[in-house]
Design a protein around this motif. Structure first.
Motif, PDB file in Angstrom:
ATOM      1  N   GLY A 497      93.140  73.593 116.143  1.00 22.68           N
ATOM      2  CA  GLY A 497      92.342  73.151 117.282  1.00 22.68           C
ATOM      3  C   GLY A 497      90.913  73.649 117.266  1.00 22.68           C
ATOM      4  N   SER A 498      90.530  74.345 116.181  1.00 25.77           N
ATOM      5  CA  SER A 498      89.213  74.981 116.201  1.00 25.77           C
ATOM      6  C   SER A 498      88.082  73.957 116.222  1.00 25.77           C
ATOM      7  CB  SER A 498      89.046  75.920 115.007  1.00 25.77           C
ATOM      8  OG  SER A 498      89.204  75.197 113.826  1.00 25.77           O
ATOM      9  N   VAL A 499      88.260  72.844 115.499  1.00 32.10           N
ATOM     10  CA  VAL A 499      87.197  71.848 115.482  1.00 32.10           C
ATOM     11  C   VAL A 499      87.249  70.960 116.712  1.00 32.10           C
ATOM     12  CG1 VAL A 499      86.692  71.659 113.034  1.00 32.10           C
ATOM     13  CG2 VAL A 499      88.655  70.450 113.966  1.00 32.10           C
ATOM     14  N   ARG A 500      88.435  70.881 117.296  1.00 30.28           N
ATOM     15  CA  ARG A 500      88.601  69.930 118.396  1.00 30.28           C
ATOM     16  C   ARG A 500      89.852  70.325 119.169  1.00 30.28           C
ATOM     17  NH1 ARG A 500      87.747  64.000 118.522  1.00 30.28           N
ATOM     18  NH2 ARG A 500      89.475  63.005 119.553  1.00 30.28           N
ATOM     19  N   PRO A 501      89.712  70.781 120.386  1.00 27.59           N
ATOM     20  CA  PRO A 501      90.879  71.244 121.131  1.00 27.59           C
ATOM     21  C   PRO A 501      91.748  70.085 121.627  1.00 27.59           C
ATOM     22  CG  PRO A 501      88.904  71.455 122.467  1.00 27.59           C
ATOM     23  CD  PRO A 501      88.473  70.876 121.147  1.00 27.59           C
ATOM     24  N   THR A 502      92.456  69.444 120.686  1.00 30.80           N
ATOM     25  CA  THR A 502      93.288  68.299 121.033  1.00 30.80           C
ATOM     26  C   THR A 502      94.609  68.771 121.626  1.00 30.80           C
ATOM     27  OG1 THR A 502      92.374  67.170 119.136  1.00 30.80           O
ATOM     28  CG2 THR A 502      94.410  66.267 120.008  1.00 30.80           C
ATOM     29  N   PRO A 503      95.051  68.176 122.725  1.00 34.01           N
ATOM     30  CA  PRO A 503      96.388  68.532 123.201  1.00 34.01           C
ATOM     31  C   PRO A 503      97.425  68.053 122.183  1.00 34.01           C
ATOM     32  CG  PRO A 503      95.214  67.114 124.781  1.00 34.01           C
ATOM     33  CD  PRO A 503      94.420  67.126 123.527  1.00 34.01           C
TER      34      PRO A 503
END
Ligand SMILES: NC(=O)c1ccc[n+]([C@@H]2O[C@H](COP(=O)([O-])OP(=O)(O)OC[C@H]3O[C@@H](n4cnc5c(N)ncnc54)[C@H](OP(=O)(O)O)[C@@H]3O)[C@@H](O)[C@H]2O)c1
Length: 504
Positions: A497-503
């Motif tokens: 999730g570091s590049v994009r905090p996707t659920p």
């Protein structure tokens, strides 16, 4: 005598609880009703040129109508196969962005977002027949947007690619490849990748309203404000649902049945890394006959020794050279087995060509190479065995095909297709189990991914015996889509999730 019995019981219990912790499934959770919203700015709707679209609205007309009805100015761009060349596509997009006239009005300026309906082009690509045209153009679209430094969000629309519940069928598994490309884009191009929405067959007024509400909150990055950052959505008559990966322990529940390796078991990719472990395991489960298939057949290293070893376990094994992407060759093999009275009762599709590439780096030939054995192999098996009486039809997939993985572009798309094909087979009343593996024991994954890199990512190597215990349970439960993966989420999610905090 009690003590060894107790020890074995304890060990079994321990194994079961370990494997139980490795199980994950996909569910869909309804979002609260979205507020009415108005779109602003100009949206570029990207479709594929050409005949062969099925179903109403696959030309994107209903989407265009909906966007316009809710305030968007729409420019349409239809891509032909020359756009597989990312430079050609980039210049086509630049032309579309710079056009001044939109909906008959002079309207120079930027683009609010890109909406891709490329997934609808399910027909084979002429230049790369291994790929659906829409999948290939979708890859080129991400590449071109990356090359041109796009900022506006890209939203990919599919239809029939996901099942949000028991009565919701996967009718177009090929479109799930687009979702796979999207998962990789989310990780590799978080700057412009917005998300994906699976639409109903026809977009009515309510649906159009909801689609507009989703897109209205779109900024750069994951999801949209209106959906609370959700970027994997399904639009249904009941409302908007968001995708979730959840733990799925079997617990103390009784299995639904006892799968038996009756008659002949066909294992594609049988001479690869995992295939021989599967074959030994099948022998231990009491399989009478196993047919191991790969392109090299007996010329694969260790094939002869494996046949001898299995014979020692009381299982008659044959190794056959067959390219399963070649429909006629596979049909001939299945006909021969039937003629010999050995038509398979269980199929395990583990054939794959595994190469890791990012979306930006992959060329279309490499993308096609990786997709081919998984996708065409599965499709050929599905079609040729449609009328066969099967006890199990197991597709070897990967967690990359359940929630994505950077640098695995084509691999993710191919594995996402396998899950969708399994769901589609279920919808047709056929058995199918797509197992999304984490990474198998160190020595089995050797050569492709550095062990340290795997550990740092939070994936733990799984013992082969335990992994197969997990598969057995999935087969006993006749599951449709199940991940079996040892994930240390405390390490995995911060990296993922570091590049994009996707659920998830
Ligand atoms: N290893 C892991 O930790 C792991 C993790 C997650 C998922 N998986 C999945 O498990 C499956 C097996 O993985 P693996 O590690 O065993 O892969 P592998 O070592 O690369 O073996 C793949 C096998 O597929 C065969 N094959 C490739 N193309 C074929 C074709 N067109 N027709 C027939 N056979 C073909 C190969 O043999 P030829 O080259 O002779 O055809 C080889 O036997 C794959 O689907 C993979 O995605 C593995």
């Amino acid at each position: 005598a009690i003590l060894p019995g107790l020890t074995a019981w304890r060990r079994r219990k321990h194994e079961q609880s370990t494997v139980d912790d490795w199980r994950y499934q996909v569910t869909w959770t309804p979002l609260p009703a979205l507020p009415l919203a108005t779109l602003s700015g100009t949206w570029l709707v990207v479709t594929a040129e050409g005949e062969g679209r099925t179903g109403q609205g696959d030309t994107g007309d209903d989407v265009v109508v909906a966007l316009r009805a809710h305030g968007a100015r729409v420019r349409r761009v239809a891509l032909d196969e020359s756009c597989l060349d990312r430079a050609v596509l980039a210049s086509r997009l630049a032309d579309a962005v710079e056009t001044d006239e939109v909906d008959g009005v002079d309207e120079a300026g930027g683009i609010a977002g890109f909406v891709s309906l490329l997934a609808a082009a399910e027909e084979p690509c002429r230049a790369y027949p291994e790929l659906a045209a829409g999948t290939a153009l979708g890859v080129a679209l991400v590449q071109a947007l990356a090359d041109t430094g796009a900022e506006a969000p890209l939203w990919c629309l599919t239809r029939g690619a996901v099942s949000t519940g028991r009565s919701d069928r996967v009718t177009r598994p090929v479109q799930a490849q687009t979702l796979g490309v999207g998962w990789t884009a989310a990780l590799e191009h978080p700057r412009f990748y917005g998300g994906a929405v699976d639409l109903p067959e026809t977009l009515d007024e309510r649906g159009g309203q909801r689609l507009a509400a989703i897109l209205a909150g779109a900024g750069t990055g994951a999801g949209t404000e209106t959906t609370g950052g959700e970027d994997q959505l399904a639009l249904r008559t009941s409302g908007v649902l968001a995708r979730r990966v959840v733990r799925a322990p079997a617990g103390d529940r009784e299995p639904r049945r006892t799968w038996e390796p009756r008659g002949t078991v066909l294992v594609t990719g049988g001479t690869g890394t995992l295939g021989p472990h599967v074959a030994r395991w099948l022998a231990r489960q009491g399989a009478e006959r196993i047919v191991l298939v790969s392109r090299r057949g007996m010329a694969a290293p260790g094939a002869a020794e494996l046949v001898d070893e299995l014979a020692g376990q009381g299982t008659e094994a044959t190794v056959t050279a067959c390219d399963i992407t070649d429909r006629e060759a596979l049909a001939a093999l299945l006909d021969r087995l039937t003629a010999e009275g050995h038509s398979p009762r269980t199929v395990i599709h583990a054939a794959a060509v595994i190469e890791l590439h990012t979306l930006a780096e992959t060329d279309m030939a490499a993308f096609a190479r990786v997709m081919h054995a998984k996708v065409a192999g599965a499709r050929n098996l599905d079609e040729l065995l449609a009328d066969a009486e099967l006890d199990a039809f197991v597709l070897f997939s990967s967690v990359a095909g359940m929630w994505g993985s950077g640098q695995h572009a084509a691999y993710v798309a191919g594995n996402a297709y396998l899950a969708a094909l399994a769901a589609n087979r279920r919808a047709r009343g056929l058995t199918a189990t797509s197992v999304h593996w984490g990474i198998w024991a160190n020595e089995l994954g050797i050569g492709r991914v550095a062990p340290d890199q795997v550990r740092r990512s939070g994936l733990e190597f799984m013992d082969a015996g335990l992994a197969l215990t997990g598969m057995r349970r999935a087969m006993d439960d006749d599951e449709t889509v199940l991940a079996i993966a040892d994930v240390d989420w405390d390490r995995y999610y911060p990296v993922f999730g570091s590049v994009r905090p996707t659920p998830l």
